[in-house]
Design an enzyme around this catalytic site. Structure first.
Site, PDB file in Angstrom:
ATOM      1  N   LYS A   9      41.048  34.862  36.215  1.00 23.72           N
ATOM      2  CA  LYS A   9      40.412  34.138  37.316  1.00 23.72           C
ATOM      3  C   LYS A   9      41.134  32.817  37.582  1.00 23.72           C
ATOM      4  O   LYS A   9      41.923  32.355  36.741  1.00 23.72           O
ATOM      5  CB  LYS A   9      38.934  33.903  36.972  1.00 23.72           C
ATOM      6  CG  LYS A   9      38.136  35.200  36.791  1.00 23.72           C
ATOM      7  CD  LYS A   9      36.657  34.908  36.565  1.00 23.72           C
ATOM      8  CE  LYS A   9      35.870  36.183  36.302  1.00 23.72           C
ATOM      9  NZ  LYS A   9      34.416  35.925  36.151  1.00 23.72           N
ATOM     10  N   GLU A  45      37.718  49.903  40.122  1.00 23.64           N
ATOM     11  CA  GLU A  45      38.369  48.590  40.230  1.00 23.64           C
ATOM     12  C   GLU A  45      39.881  48.732  40.254  1.00 23.64           C
ATOM     13  O   GLU A  45      40.571  48.034  41.002  1.00 23.64           O
ATOM     14  CB  GLU A  45      37.931  47.695  39.055  1.00 23.64           C
ATOM     15  CG  GLU A  45      36.466  47.292  39.157  1.00 23.64           C
ATOM     16  CD  GLU A  45      35.949  46.550  37.928  1.00 23.64           C
ATOM     17  OE1 GLU A  45      36.720  46.366  36.964  1.00 23.64           O
ATOM     18  OE2 GLU A  45      34.769  46.156  37.940  1.00 23.64           O
ATOM     19  N   HIS A  51      37.919  38.440  34.009  1.00 22.09           N
ATOM     20  CA  HIS A  51      37.040  39.581  34.285  1.00 22.09           C
ATOM     21  C   HIS A  51      37.569  40.779  33.522  1.00 22.09           C
ATOM     22  O   HIS A  51      38.780  40.926  33.369  1.00 22.09           O
ATOM     23  CB  HIS A  51      37.034  39.918  35.782  1.00 22.09           C
ATOM     24  CG  HIS A  51      36.504  41.289  36.067  1.00 22.09           C
ATOM     25  ND1 HIS A  51      35.151  41.551  36.188  1.00 22.09           N
ATOM     26  CD2 HIS A  51      37.132  42.492  36.197  1.00 22.09           C
ATOM     27  CE1 HIS A  51      34.978  42.859  36.392  1.00 22.09           C
ATOM     28  NE2 HIS A  51      36.167  43.453  36.408  1.00 22.09           N
ATOM     29  N   ASN A 100      34.589  31.506  33.731  1.00 22.93           N
ATOM     30  CA  ASN A 100      34.716  32.096  32.395  1.00 22.93           C
ATOM     31  C   ASN A 100      36.045  32.825  32.208  1.00 22.93           C
ATOM     32  O   ASN A 100      36.142  33.803  31.487  1.00 22.93           O
ATOM     33  CB  ASN A 100      33.514  32.993  32.096  1.00 22.93           C
ATOM     34  CG  ASN A 100      33.276  34.013  33.188  1.00 22.93           C
ATOM     35  OD1 ASN A 100      34.109  34.175  34.070  1.00 22.93           O
ATOM     36  ND2 ASN A 100      32.167  34.718  33.120  1.00 22.93           N
ATOM     37  N   TYR A 107      32.398  42.048  43.621  1.00 19.81           N
ATOM     38  CA  TYR A 107      31.137  41.480  43.138  1.00 19.81           C
ATOM     39  C   TYR A 107      29.955  41.946  43.996  1.00 19.81           C
ATOM     40  O   TYR A 107      29.012  41.191  44.217  1.00 19.81           O
ATOM     41  CB  TYR A 107      31.234  39.954  43.100  1.00 19.81           C
ATOM     42  CG  TYR A 107      32.015  39.435  41.899  1.00 19.81           C
ATOM     43  CD1 TYR A 107      31.906  40.047  40.649  1.00 19.81           C
ATOM     44  CD2 TYR A 107      32.848  38.333  41.999  1.00 19.81           C
ATOM     45  CE1 TYR A 107      32.617  39.585  39.553  1.00 19.81           C
ATOM     46  CE2 TYR A 107      33.560  37.855  40.902  1.00 19.81           C
ATOM     47  CZ  TYR A 107      33.432  38.491  39.686  1.00 19.81           C
ATOM     48  OH  TYR A 107      34.122  38.028  38.588  1.00 19.81           O
TER      49      TYR A 107
HETATM   50  N1  UDP Z   1      28.337  34.656  37.414  1.00 19.46           N
HETATM   51  C1  UDP Z   1      27.866  33.396  37.772  1.00 19.46           C
HETATM   52  N2  UDP Z   1      26.549  33.090  37.493  1.00 19.46           N
HETATM   53  C2  UDP Z   1      25.712  33.969  36.880  1.00 19.46           C
HETATM   54  C3  UDP Z   1      26.205  35.239  36.532  1.00 19.46           C
HETATM   55  C4  UDP Z   1      27.515  35.553  36.826  1.00 19.46           C
HETATM   56  O1  UDP Z   1      28.593  32.587  38.329  1.00 19.46           O
HETATM   57  O2  UDP Z   1      24.542  33.616  36.648  1.00 19.46           O
HETATM   58  C5  UDP Z   1      29.752  34.998  37.680  1.00 19.46           C
HETATM   59  C6  UDP Z   1      30.635  34.895  36.415  1.00 19.46           C
HETATM   60  O3  UDP Z   1      31.910  34.429  36.791  1.00 19.46           O
HETATM   61  C7  UDP Z   1      30.686  36.338  35.966  1.00 19.46           C
HETATM   62  C8  UDP Z   1      30.728  37.076  37.301  1.00 19.46           C
HETATM   63  O4  UDP Z   1      29.843  36.341  38.140  1.00 19.46           O
HETATM   64  O5  UDP Z   1      31.797  36.616  35.151  1.00 19.46           O
HETATM   65  C9  UDP Z   1      30.316  38.530  37.245  1.00 19.46           C
HETATM   66  O6  UDP Z   1      29.038  38.651  36.675  1.00 19.46           O
HETATM   67  P1  UDP Z   1      28.702  39.820  35.676  1.00 19.46           P
HETATM   68  O7  UDP Z   1      27.223  39.779  35.448  1.00 19.46           O
HETATM   69  O8  UDP Z   1      29.277  41.097  36.186  1.00 19.46           O
HETATM   70  O9  UDP Z   1      29.394  39.356  34.305  1.00 19.46           O
HETATM   71  P2  UDP Z   1      30.745  39.823  33.582  1.00 19.46           P
HETATM   72  O10 UDP Z   1      30.867  41.311  33.758  1.00 19.46           O
HETATM   73  O11 UDP Z   1      31.889  39.074  34.206  1.00 19.46           O
HETATM   74  O12 UDP Z   1      30.556  39.432  32.144  1.00 19.46           O
HETATM   75 MG    MG Z   2      30.683  42.519  35.421  1.00 13.81          MG
END
Ligand code: UDP
Ligand code: MG
Length: 153
Positions: A9, A126, A115, A112, A49
């Site tokens: 990211k 994806e 991805h 974070n 997303y």
């Molecule tokens: N995210 C965020 N706030 C939240 C949850 C998710 O900004 O409360 C963002 C974060 O960057 C995350 C991404 O959205 O990595 C995708 O969310 P997901 O729940 O799919 O988590 P991941 O698969 O990345 O662990």
């Molecule tokens: Mg995810």
């Protein structure tokens, strides 16, 4: 062989963490079969997303993800999807365990650094979203035993 899509990211590029994180995947034994820099436009982000598009934080997430280009890559290896998710850690950096990428490099729920695909179905979806067939490479890793055998001649 199983494949997973990872995205470095914008924060990992801004913080110069790409090499360090990629190194972890390489050391684990995973194979890079595709990699490129790309900008996640509205359309790509909306697809990637889609499960978050109605969340209140989505506009902010979009701004973050469009603050710089990303680097997308496809990794291949035994059980790679679960292996990479374990190496990456849970979503929120402040909850992720030390030793994981997010645990070591992020304190944020949004920024974070990386991805990683979360299931075989999503991984294939994806990968096809970001890569054409001719951008993925099927190659053999060099057989070290062969090299050693040559040295002994
Ligand atoms: N995210 C965020 N706030 C939240 C949850 C998710 O900004 O409360 C963002 C974060 O960057 C995350 C991404 O959205 O990595 C995708 O969310 P997901 O729940 O799919 O988590 P991941 O698969 O990345 O662990
Ligand atoms: Mg995810």
């Amino acid at each position: 062989m199983e494949r997973s899509l990872i995205i470095f990211k914008p924060d990992s590029l801004n913080r110069a963490l790409v090499g360090e994180i990629l190194h972890r995947f390489e050391r684990k034994g995973l194979k890079i079969i595709g990699m490129k820099m790309t900008y996640l436009d509205d359309d790509l982000l909306g697809q990637h997303y889609f499960h978050l598009k109605d969340k209140p934080f989505f506009p902010r997430l979009k701004r973050f993800m469009q603050s710089a280009p990303s680097i997308v890559a496809v990794l291949e290896g035994n059980n790679v999807i679960e292996v990479v998710r374990n190496l990456v850690g849970v979503t929120r950096g402040y909850e992720a365990l030390s030793g994981t990428v997010r645990g070591d490099y992020s304190l944020s729920g949004q920024c974070n650094v990386i991805h990683a695909s979360d299931s075989p179905v999503n991984a294939e979806l994806e990968i096809s979203r970001f890569f054409n067939h001719d951008e993925l490479f099927n190659y053999e890793k060099i057989d070290l035993e062969y090299i050693y055998a040559e040295d002994e001649l």
